[in-house]
Design an enzyme around this catalytic site. Structure first.
Site, PDB file in Angstrom:
ATOM      1  N   GLY A  32       0.838  -1.201   0.000  1.00 12.40           N
ATOM      2  CA  GLY A  32       0.000   0.000   0.000  1.00 12.40           C
ATOM      3  C   GLY A  32       0.867   1.243   0.000  1.00 12.40           C
TER       4      GLY A  32
ATOM      5  N   SER B 214       1.745   3.315  -2.445  1.00 18.55           N
ATOM      6  CA  SER B 214       1.638   4.368  -3.460  1.00 18.55           C
ATOM      7  C   SER B 214       0.888   5.613  -2.997  1.00 18.55           C
ATOM      8  CB  SER B 214       1.044   3.831  -4.773  1.00 18.55           C
ATOM      9  OG  SER B 214       0.134   2.818  -4.548  1.00 18.55           O
ATOM     10  N   ARG B 215       0.311   5.570  -1.775  1.00 13.60           N
ATOM     11  CA  ARG B 215      -0.322   6.802  -1.276  1.00 13.60           C
ATOM     12  C   ARG B 215      -0.379   6.783   0.260  1.00 13.60           C
ATOM     13  NH1 ARG B 215      -6.384   4.906  -2.790  1.00 13.60           N
ATOM     14  NH2 ARG B 215      -6.984   4.319  -0.679  1.00 13.60           N
TER      15      ARG B 215
ATOM     16  N   SER C 191      -3.257   0.212  14.475  1.00 16.87           N
ATOM     17  CA  SER C 191      -4.037   1.436  14.682  1.00 16.87           C
ATOM     18  C   SER C 191      -4.311   1.585  16.175  1.00 16.87           C
ATOM     19  CB  SER C 191      -5.373   1.348  13.947  1.00 16.87           C
ATOM     20  OG  SER C 191      -6.243   2.376  14.389  1.00 16.87           O
TER      21      SER C 191
ATOM     22  N   TYR D  98     -12.602  -3.673  11.800  1.00 16.84           N
ATOM     23  CA  TYR D  98     -11.293  -3.012  11.650  1.00 16.84           C
ATOM     24  C   TYR D  98     -10.472  -3.103  12.943  1.00 16.84           C
ATOM     25  CZ  TYR D  98      -8.042   0.845  10.565  1.00 16.84           C
ATOM     26  OH  TYR D  98      -6.920   1.615  10.350  1.00 16.84           O
TER      27      TYR D  98
ATOM     28  N   ALA E  91     -10.761  -5.270  15.344  1.00 17.13           N
ATOM     29  CA  ALA E  91     -10.355  -6.668  15.570  1.00 17.13           C
ATOM     30  C   ALA E  91      -9.157  -7.021  14.692  1.00 17.13           C
ATOM     31  CB  ALA E  91     -11.522  -7.611  15.295  1.00 17.13           C
TER      32      ALA E  91
ATOM     33  N   LYS F 120      -6.884  -4.951  13.571  1.00 20.62           N
ATOM     34  CA  LYS F 120      -5.698  -4.219  14.019  1.00 20.62           C
ATOM     35  C   LYS F 120      -5.180  -4.740  15.364  1.00 20.62           C
ATOM     36  CE  LYS F 120      -5.263  -1.459  10.505  1.00 20.62           C
ATOM     37  NZ  LYS F 120      -4.110  -1.599   9.610  1.00 20.62           N
TER      38      LYS F 120
ATOM     39  N   ILE G 210      -4.799  10.129  11.223  1.00 23.61           N
ATOM     40  CA  ILE G 210      -3.851  10.675  10.245  1.00 23.61           C
ATOM     41  C   ILE G 210      -4.625  11.115   9.006  1.00 23.61           C
ATOM     42  CG2 ILE G 210      -1.729  10.209   8.941  1.00 23.61           C
ATOM     43  CD1 ILE G 210      -1.444   9.795  12.018  1.00 23.61           C
TER      44      ILE G 210
END
Ligand code: NAI
Length: 245
Positions: free
Chosen positions: A13, A15-16, A140, A153, A155, A157, A186
């Site tokens: 991930g 590229s951004r 996170s 999400y 769970a 992380k 962020i």
């Protein structure tokens, strides 16, 4: 300072957003970087824009085992053995539990947790042979604190933290360190634009009084990847302006 000269970093991930920020910081540290994204063209142009030379972009869906196997062969052939792996690719499918569809759960687990497992298994083999390596997992703060509307999400992380600590124990004797970064809020495509009310509510929860940037995360990633962190493994670093403590 070019403390990462001679290292080959792979950022999923990349590229951004946060991944691109980390790729940039590792390149500034002297590493060559393999930028991995679902869209090969975007990954290649992101790699071409990094400081320094010798970077490449690769297309891969990290949740797809065959694609990850092909990625490992392609990176090895084009660039050599990866010494710094950053599992950064991640997605959200936020909704309350009772409204959550099976696909919302599965997709988040597949990318955030299974993806990290597949990529780590593929690239840790070479690190073990060479008896050197660094693995960074981007978790996170919601993996620590939980968050309403993000059971899937959070769970995934929190799962990454158990993965990180277990891997750290498994690989320490091979001189491979494994740590996690838990970013707070962020500003990226993932979080999107907030209205004034949402921003004000968020600020109340952030003692440092501002949202984070990819660069705030990237500096910590560069530190953890480098020799100054040589005695650190199995740890989680919250980088969140004090939001969770
Ligand atoms: P983003 O949405 O801007 O970037 C995510 C990247 O992952 C994109 O390049 C995307 O193409 C890639 N990706 C998604 N699914 C993929 C797949 N199956 N295979 C390969 N690549 C895939 O998000 P952002 O904000 O840069 O997030 C990066 C990481 O940081 C994620 O793991 C996210 O969960 C985590 N994070 C982000 C926070 C934030 O506030 N933005 C807070 C805490 C953690």
């Amino acid at each position: 300072m070019d403390e990462l000269t001679g290292e080959l970093a792979l950022v999923t991930g990349g590229s951004r957003g946060i991944g691109l920020g980390i790729a940039g910081a590792l390149a500034e540290g002297g590493a060559r970087v393999a930028v991995v994204g679902r869209d090969g063209e975007r990954a290649r142009s992101a790699a071409a824009a990094l400081p320094g030379a010798g970077h490449h972009g690769f297309a891969c869906d990290v949740a797809d085992g065959d694609q990850v196997t092909a990625l490992a062969a392609a990176v090895d052939e084009a660039m050599g053995g990866v010494s710094i792996l950053v599992n950064n690719a991640g997605v959200t499918r936020d909704t309350l539990l009772l409204r959550m569809k099976d696909e919302d759960w599965d997709q988040v687990m597949d990318v955030n947790l299974r993806g990290a497992f597949l990529v780590t298994r593929a690239f840790s083999r070479g690190m073990m042979k060479r008896r050197a390596g660094v693995i960074l997992n981007i978790s996170s703060v919601v993996g620590l604190s939980g968050n309403a509307g993000q059971t899937n999400y959070a769970a995934s992380k929190a799962g990454l933290l158990g993965f990180t600590r277990s891997l750290a124990r498994e690989l320490a004797s091979r001189n491979i360190r494994c740590n996690a970064i838990a970013p707070g809020y962020i500003e990226t495509d993932m979080t999107g634009a907030l209205d004034e009310k949402q921003t004000a509510a968020l600020m109340e929860r952030i003692p440092m009084g501002r949202l984070g940037t990819p660069e705030d995360i990237a500096g910590v990633a560069r530190f953890l990847a480098g020799p100054a962190a040589r005695y650190i493994t199995g740890q989680v670093f919250a980088v969140d302006g004090g939001m969770v403590m």
